[in-house]
Design an enzyme around this catalytic site. Structure first.
Site, PDB file in Angstrom:
ATOM      1  CE  LYS A   1     -13.281  -3.815  -0.266  1.00 31.70           C
ATOM      2  NZ  LYS A   1     -12.177  -3.640   0.662  1.00 31.70           N
TER       3      LYS A   1
ATOM      4  CE  LYS B   1      -5.626  -8.404  -2.199  1.00 28.85           C
ATOM      5  NZ  LYS B   1      -5.704  -7.790  -0.879  1.00 28.85           N
TER       6      LYS B   1
ATOM      7  CE  LYS C   1      -4.395  -1.527   1.888  1.00 26.58           C
ATOM      8  NZ  LYS C   1      -5.391  -1.367   2.950  1.00 26.58           N
TER       9      LYS C   1
HETATM   10  P1  TYM Z   1     -10.694  -6.024   2.906  1.00 29.22           P
HETATM   11  O1  TYM Z   1     -11.762  -4.985   2.963  1.00 29.22           O
HETATM   12  O2  TYM Z   1      -9.524  -5.772   2.049  1.00 29.22           O
HETATM   13  O3  TYM Z   1     -11.296  -7.404   2.482  1.00 29.22           O
HETATM   14  C1  TYM Z   1     -12.403  -7.960   3.151  1.00 29.22           C
HETATM   15  C2  TYM Z   1     -12.288  -9.464   3.211  1.00 29.22           C
HETATM   16  O4  TYM Z   1     -12.184 -10.004   1.895  1.00 29.22           O
HETATM   17  C3  TYM Z   1     -11.049 -10.838   1.789  1.00 29.22           C
HETATM   18  N1  TYM Z   1     -10.481 -10.695   0.445  1.00 29.22           N
HETATM   19  C4  TYM Z   1     -10.270 -11.719  -0.392  1.00 29.22           C
HETATM   20  N2  TYM Z   1     -10.458 -13.043  -0.264  1.00 29.22           N
HETATM   21  C5  TYM Z   1     -10.145 -13.835  -1.313  1.00 29.22           C
HETATM   22  N3  TYM Z   1      -9.659 -13.363  -2.478  1.00 29.22           N
HETATM   23  C6  TYM Z   1      -9.443 -12.036  -2.659  1.00 29.22           C
HETATM   24  N4  TYM Z   1      -8.976 -11.579  -3.816  1.00 29.22           N
HETATM   25  C7  TYM Z   1      -9.757 -11.144  -1.581  1.00 29.22           C
HETATM   26  N5  TYM Z   1      -9.686  -9.803  -1.419  1.00 29.22           N
HETATM   27  C8  TYM Z   1     -10.124  -9.563  -0.174  1.00 29.22           C
HETATM   28  C9  TYM Z   1     -10.089 -10.313   2.853  1.00 29.22           C
HETATM   29  O5  TYM Z   1      -9.168 -11.306   3.235  1.00 29.22           O
HETATM   30  C10 TYM Z   1     -11.043  -9.947   3.955  1.00 29.22           C
HETATM   31  O6  TYM Z   1     -11.379 -11.080   4.721  1.00 29.22           O
HETATM   32  N6  TYM Z   1      -8.034  -5.498   7.085  1.00 29.22           N
HETATM   33  C11 TYM Z   1      -9.252  -6.061   6.561  1.00 29.22           C
HETATM   34  C12 TYM Z   1     -10.501  -5.536   7.211  1.00 29.22           C
HETATM   35  C13 TYM Z   1     -10.544  -5.669   8.687  1.00 29.22           C
HETATM   36  C14 TYM Z   1     -10.749  -6.879   9.418  1.00 29.22           C
HETATM   37  C15 TYM Z   1     -10.742  -6.493  10.779  1.00 29.22           C
HETATM   38  C16 TYM Z   1     -10.941  -8.193   9.038  1.00 29.22           C
HETATM   39  C17 TYM Z   1     -10.420  -4.663   9.598  1.00 29.22           C
HETATM   40  N7  TYM Z   1     -10.545  -5.153  10.828  1.00 29.22           N
HETATM   41  C18 TYM Z   1     -10.928  -7.438  11.787  1.00 29.22           C
HETATM   42  C19 TYM Z   1     -11.111  -9.132  10.072  1.00 29.22           C
HETATM   43  C20 TYM Z   1     -11.102  -8.754  11.412  1.00 29.22           C
HETATM   44  C21 TYM Z   1      -9.319  -5.738   5.070  1.00 29.22           C
HETATM   45  O7  TYM Z   1      -8.652  -4.887   4.584  1.00 29.22           O
HETATM   46  O8  TYM Z   1     -10.238  -6.392   4.394  1.00 29.22           O
END
Ligand code: TYM
Length: 333
Positions: A199, A196, A114
């Site tokens: 979004k 990966k 990032k």
């Molecule tokens: P974020 O918003 O990037 O993604 C949300 C969830 O989607 C999963 N994910 C994927 N899984 C499979 N293939 C992909 N290409 C893919 N892209 C995203 C992520 O692994 C995630 O589970 N830091 C976290 C958000 C967060 C969080 C938390 C999660 C903040 N606090 C506490 C769990 C517990 C994040 O950026 O997710």
């Protein structure tokens, strides 16, 4: 008191969610709601670590809640809330910052990635992002955190901080375990199947949104990068096909072997067009339910307010305990 184990997870409302978020996380959450006590958060505090347009962030937060429900999360069974509504997340984060080593944060691969993309806005929030994530999780005595594979390293940090705090003071936090499914934990970009699906990436041809319209889905799958081998096989030498197989399998529940068998001797054309239909049909009920929910903003408001109230109760209890352990004077007003 409930003796159910606790689940916590969240998604950033930083963009429109993709089938990566759905298959890697949200779809799995739906299967947990009967057996566990579940908290699903819309992590807006995390989202502002990269530039956001305020009115879009507000809209996306609400849309994300609607997508949680549309994907099958029952508001009666799950606590769904917006992170900024429960101030204990930011407060615990401060305390945990003081026991986190700079070196640990420097090693976070997501921070490295990032920060390359956001050189002009290399802010401290981006650096301490995983500490806030640990706070989210640790506030609720979370046992399991269902996430995609990319969050594994952040989960390690949360475990580490829980243990460090417990050792330094006395047992306080539950040490959480990641819950990462075998299939769909890492959905790849359709144009660049070695990275990966995200979004927020620039190339919109590489991702499929949960709310994407069917024709656009068909077009994107048709143009998805594959290879010249011409066999539908789950192999690291065929990252594009491997990715489509994962998507197909996760949507239908069919095993990879079953799908490989079904397309034995077929070219990629049929496999791709079937994959597109599997996605279209898998997302159709979500899109329909979403449209319905967005017409009823009062209902959505009711859910996130109720969610915040319930979350707040738990989170405050834990925060007071932490404040007492670190030596803060008890607040009596
Ligand atoms: P974020 O918003 O990037 O993604 C949300 C969830 O989607 C999963 N994910 C994927 N899984 C499979 N293939 C992909 N290409 C893919 N892209 C995203 C992520 O692994 C995630 O589970 N830091 C976290 C958000 C967060 C969080 C938390 C999660 C903040 N606090 C506490 C769990 C517990 C994040 O950026 O997710």
């Amino acid at each position: 008191m409930s003796d159910k184990k606790v689940i916590f997870s969240g998604v950033q409302p930083s963009g429109d969610i993709t089938i990566g978020n759905y298959l890697g996380a949200i779809k799995n959450w739906v299967n947990l709601q009967d057996e566990y006590k579940c908290y699903y958060c819309i992590v807006d505090l995390h989202a502002i670590t990269v530039p956001q347009v305020p009115k879009d962030l507000r809209r996306k937060s609400l849309e994300l809640l609607a997508q949680y429900i549309a994907a099958g999360l029952d508001p009666e069974k799950n606590t769904m809330f917006i992170q900024s509504h429960v101030s204990a997340h930011a407060e615990l984060s401060w305390v945990l910052n003081t026991i986190t080593y700079m070196g640990q944060l420097n090693r976070m691969t997501q921070f490295k990635e990032k920060s390359q993309k956001n050189e002009a806005n290399l802010n401290a929030g981006l650096f301490t992002y995983p500490v806030l994530m640990a706070s989210d999780i640790l506030l609720y005595k979370t046992d399991f955190v269902p996430v995609g594979e990319d969050q594994k390293q952040h989960l390690e940090l949360a475990r580490d901080l829980a243990e460090r705090f417990n050792n330094k003071y006395s047992p306080t936090f539950t040490v959480p375990e990641p819950l990462i499914s075998k299939v769909g934990a890492r959905i790849m970009d359709l144009q660049e199947p070695t990275s990966k699906m995200s979004k927020s990436g620039e190339d919109d041809k590489g991702r499929i949104l949960v709310l994407e319209d069917p024709d656009s889905i068909r077009r994107k799958i048709k143009r998805a990068v594959t290879d010249s081998l011409g066999v539908v096989k789950y192999s690291d030498d065929q990252p594009g096909i491997k990715n489509l197989l994962n998507i197909y399998s996760k949507f239908t529940g069919e095993t990879i072997e079953e799908i490989e068998k079904k397309y034995e001797g077929e070219g990629y054309g049929k496999f791709k067009s079937d994959t597109a239909e599997v996605i279209v049909e898998g997302l159709r009920p979500i899109r329909e339910k979403f449209d319905e929910l967005m017409k009823n903003k009062d209902y959505l408001e009711e859910i996130y307010l109720d969610g915040a109230k319930r979350a707040e109760r738990e989170a405050r209890k834990m925060l007071s305990k932490v404040y007492r352990k670190v030596g803060f004077v008890k607040r009596k007003f």
